[in-house]
Scaffold this motif. Structure first.
Motif, PDB file in Angstrom:
ATOM      1  N   LEU A 168      24.894 -45.602  -2.995  1.00 26.18           N
ATOM      2  CA  LEU A 168      24.290 -46.019  -4.277  1.00 26.18           C
ATOM      3  C   LEU A 168      23.162 -45.080  -4.669  1.00 26.18           C
ATOM      4  N   ALA A 169      22.363 -44.661  -3.672  1.00 26.06           N
ATOM      5  CA  ALA A 169      21.270 -43.720  -3.962  1.00 26.06           C
ATOM      6  C   ALA A 169      21.823 -42.395  -4.474  1.00 26.06           C
ATOM      7  N   ALA A 170      22.940 -41.944  -3.863  1.00 24.98           N
ATOM      8  CA  ALA A 170      23.537 -40.669  -4.269  1.00 24.98           C
ATOM      9  C   ALA A 170      24.123 -40.745  -5.684  1.00 24.98           C
ATOM     10  N   LEU A 171      24.582 -41.936  -6.079  1.00 26.96           N
ATOM     11  CA  LEU A 171      25.174 -42.104  -7.417  1.00 26.96           C
ATOM     12  C   LEU A 171      24.120 -42.117  -8.519  1.00 26.96           C
ATOM     13  N   GLY A 172      22.881 -42.420  -8.161  1.00 27.81           N
ATOM     14  CA  GLY A 172      21.788 -42.397  -9.142  1.00 27.81           C
ATOM     15  C   GLY A 172      21.984 -43.399 -10.264  1.00 27.81           C
ATOM     16  N   ASP A 173      21.895 -42.939 -11.519  1.00 32.42           N
ATOM     17  CA  ASP A 173      21.965 -43.824 -12.685  1.00 32.42           C
ATOM     18  C   ASP A 173      23.292 -44.562 -12.797  1.00 32.42           C
ATOM     19  N   LYS A 174      24.362 -43.948 -12.279  1.00 34.49           N
ATOM     20  CA  LYS A 174      25.680 -44.589 -12.360  1.00 34.49           C
ATOM     21  C   LYS A 174      25.698 -45.933 -11.628  1.00 34.49           C
ATOM     22  N   ALA A 175      24.875 -46.052 -10.589  1.00 35.10           N
ATOM     23  CA  ALA A 175      24.867 -47.271  -9.768  1.00 35.10           C
ATOM     24  C   ALA A 175      23.754 -48.236 -10.160  1.00 35.10           C
ATOM     25  N   ARG A 176      23.026 -47.909 -11.263  1.00 36.87           N
ATOM     26  CA  ARG A 176      21.854 -48.712 -11.624  1.00 36.87           C
ATOM     27  C   ARG A 176      22.196 -50.188 -11.810  1.00 36.87           C
ATOM     28  N   ILE A 177      23.316 -50.473 -12.496  1.00 35.46           N
ATOM     29  CA  ILE A 177      23.699 -51.868 -12.774  1.00 35.46           C
ATOM     30  C   ILE A 177      24.058 -52.593 -11.474  1.00 35.46           C
ATOM     31  N   LEU A 178      24.783 -51.881 -10.569  1.00 34.40           N
ATOM     32  CA  LEU A 178      25.171 -52.498  -9.290  1.00 34.40           C
ATOM     33  C   LEU A 178      23.946 -52.768  -8.420  1.00 34.40           C
ATOM     34  N   VAL A 179      23.004 -51.826  -8.405  1.00 34.26           N
ATOM     35  CA  VAL A 179      21.769 -52.028  -7.635  1.00 34.26           C
ATOM     36  C   VAL A 179      21.001 -53.238  -8.184  1.00 34.26           C
ATOM     37  N   ALA A 180      20.928 -53.343  -9.520  1.00 34.46           N
ATOM     38  CA  ALA A 180      20.234 -54.481 -10.147  1.00 34.46           C
ATOM     39  C   ALA A 180      20.914 -55.790  -9.773  1.00 34.46           C
ATOM     40  N   ALA A 181      22.260 -55.789  -9.727  1.00 28.97           N
ATOM     41  CA  ALA A 181      23.007 -57.010  -9.384  1.00 28.97           C
ATOM     42  C   ALA A 181      22.743 -57.425  -7.938  1.00 28.97           C
ATOM     43  N   ILE A 182      22.729 -56.428  -7.029  1.00 30.51           N
ATOM     44  CA  ILE A 182      22.461 -56.739  -5.611  1.00 30.51           C
ATOM     45  C   ILE A 182      21.016 -57.188  -5.434  1.00 30.51           C
ATOM     46  N   ASP A 183      20.115 -56.630  -6.231  1.00 28.67           N
ATOM     47  CA  ASP A 183      18.716 -57.066  -6.230  1.00 28.67           C
ATOM     48  C   ASP A 183      18.619 -58.541  -6.624  1.00 28.67           C
ATOM     49  N   GLU A 184      19.399 -58.927  -7.636  1.00 30.04           N
ATOM     50  CA  GLU A 184      19.422 -60.335  -8.056  1.00 30.04           C
ATOM     51  C   GLU A 184      19.972 -61.230  -6.940  1.00 30.04           C
ATOM     52  N   LEU A 185      20.972 -60.693  -6.207  1.00 24.87           N
ATOM     53  CA  LEU A 185      21.503 -61.446  -5.055  1.00 24.87           C
ATOM     54  C   LEU A 185      20.400 -61.662  -4.024  1.00 24.87           C
ATOM     55  N   ALA A 186      19.596 -60.616  -3.768  1.00 19.38           N
ATOM     56  CA  ALA A 186      18.481 -60.746  -2.822  1.00 19.38           C
ATOM     57  C   ALA A 186      17.494 -61.813  -3.280  1.00 19.38           C
ATOM     58  N   GLN A 187      17.210 -61.821  -4.596  1.00 24.75           N
ATOM     59  CA  GLN A 187      16.297 -62.839  -5.155  1.00 24.75           C
ATOM     60  C   GLN A 187      16.849 -64.241  -4.918  1.00 24.75           C
ATOM     61  N   ALA A 188      18.153 -64.399  -5.152  1.00 25.33           N
ATOM     62  CA  ALA A 188      18.786 -65.716  -4.982  1.00 25.33           C
ATOM     63  C   ALA A 188      18.755 -66.154  -3.518  1.00 25.33           C
ATOM     64  N   MET A 189      19.036 -65.222  -2.605  1.00 24.92           N
ATOM     65  CA  MET A 189      19.042 -65.562  -1.179  1.00 24.92           C
ATOM     66  C   MET A 189      17.646 -65.959  -0.711  1.00 24.92           C
TER      67      MET A 189
END
Length: 439
Positions: A168-189
């Motif tokens: 995800l880090a290597a993908l940069g901006d392309k992965a921004r939405i996926l990183v945000a979604a996983i961040d939301e998962l962390a918030q929920a957990m």
């Protein structure tokens, strides 16, 4: 406004009430089978709590670790943090094993035991074949991420999450939405974790009551010397760990000890390091450790940095050898220590792992495995100390790695951040921390 009792105080109260309730069951129901049946019902609450924690650990480790690594920026940063953490873990493990070795030789808890020894031919019925370096290395890499999550294999989840986060880090901006979604998962957990932790005092009460109901307090008197010597060793190990933290973090390490007191008591009372994981993560946030470090180093610590369990391995092996009158030369003891250094790394995720590692070591050095039967009755009480020590060791290790990486907030900023956590709720990740998008 009435002052509320802090969570750590509730856990202490629950421990005392649990001991009282357990002793009442033990004295009123002298038949062990009946007492064990009642204890089984009493322990339902603690079993449910620990199952809830296990339910959360996999998704929590995955989501926080992936987001933390994604915000590190590149594989080089991940490798650097991994190397520093592993260096600390190996050193701490070696020190823990040496402390167990020295204390067992100095205090000689197995000599003149005054207890009947189990027959040499008896077996503790523990599988010992799993603990080889080859099996550990192949076990480390998951065949399937879904299987690793289903079996709560923390080390395998860490390996997959590292690859995923680096990608995800290597993908940069392309992965921004996926990183945000996983961040939301962390918030929920973390929000769910906040709900589950409200059950902690009840779980502690049930765990203590069930343990005392079956074993009573008399068993502690029978093994008073062995247990006393072991806990003296643990106190020494705590002093060394805190001393190392003092050398690296300065007097601020004592603030960390205050912050993890609830996690310490929780892991002690439930005899489970996993139960304390979410609380330690929260305490490290309040201490000022950036989430990109804590979410990476903590899961690694649960696989590689079980300081209390390490100390127990050398201490218990020598105790059993002493009980059977077997003299191990210092050269043999050093060989045993080095072997334990490797085999103990497979502990994570294996039930009663310390006992399995000890059983394998006993076989290797021709010490009767039956000696394990001596300590099985008090193992839960010993496991409490081991689990609490693991919590201390992992907390200090994470804070030190954060300091080395420049990812530890200054004290004033950390206090302000802790206040913002209190106002926002314990499950909310702060915007200033890396898990929310800032290194």
């Amino acid at each position: 406004m009435k002052k509320r009792l802090p969570p750590a105080a509730w856990i202490l109260v629950a421990m005392v009430l649990g001991i009282v309730l357990g002793y009442m069951i033990f004295t009123n129901f002298p038949d062990k089978k009946v007492a064990a049946q009642i204890a089984g019902y009493v322990s339902i609450m603690s079993d449910v709590f620990l199952r809830l924690i296990k339910m959360l650990i996999g998704p929590l480790v995955f989501s926080t670790l992936v987001v933390g690594i994604a915000h590190m920026g590149d594989a080089k940063s991940v490798g650097r943090v991994f190397g520093k953490a592993l260096g600390w873990f190996v050193t701490a493990s070696l020190v823990s094993l040496i402390v167990g070795l020295i204390m067992a030789n100095l205090l000689e808890p197995g000599k003149n035991l005054g207890l009947p020894l189990p027959d040499i031919g008896a077996s503790a019925n523990l599988a010992t074949s799993k603990f080889t370096v080859k099996d550990f290395v192949s076990h480390m890499v998951p065949k399937s991420f879904a299987e690793a999550m289903a079996n709560n294999e923390i080390l395998q989840i860490v390996v997959f999450s590292m690859f995923f986060g680096v990608a995800l880090a290597a993908l940069g901006d392309k992965a921004r939405i996926l990183v945000a979604a996983i961040d939301e998962l962390a918030q929920a957990m973390l929000k769910i974790t906040g709900y589950v932790m409200k059950l902690a005092p009840l779980a502690v009460l049930a765990a203590m009551a069930a343990t005392v109901a079956v074993n009573g307090l008399d068993i502690l008197l029978k093994f008073a010397v062995f247990m006393g010597d072991f806990y003296i060793g643990l106190f020494l190990l705590w002093a060394l760990l805190i001393g190392a933290g003092l050398a690296m973090l300065g007097p601020r390490v004592f603030k960390l000890m205050v912050l993890i007191k609830e996690a310490f008591l929780l892991s002690f009372a439930t005899a489970s390091s996993e139960a304390a994981y979410p609380k330690i993560l929260d305490a490290l946030d309040r201490f000022g450790v950036k989430r990109k470090i804590s979410s990476f180093v903590m899961p690694m610590g649960y696989s590689f940095n079980l300081d209390g369990s390490m100390m127990y391995c050398t201490f218990a092996v020598l105790f059993i050898a002493q009980a059977y009158g077997i003299v191990l030369p210092i050269g043999t003891q050093i060989t045993m220590l080095l072997i334990l250094m490797l085999t103990s790394k497979g502990m994570a995720g294996v039930p009663r792992a310390s006992l399995v590692v000890i059983a394998a070591t006993l076989n290797q050095f021709n010490i009767p495995e039956a000696g394990l039967l001596l300590i099985l009755g008090v193992d839960t009480f010993l496991d409490m100390g081991r689990s609490a020590t693991n919590a201390v060791g992992n907390s200090i290790a994470t804070a030190v790695v954060a300091k080395w990486e420049g990812a530890l907030l200054p004290e004033a900023e950390a206090e302000a951040h802790a206040r913002s956590l209190d106002s926002a709720g314990p499950a909310v990740l702060p915007a200033a921390m890396p898990a929310a998008g800032h290194a």
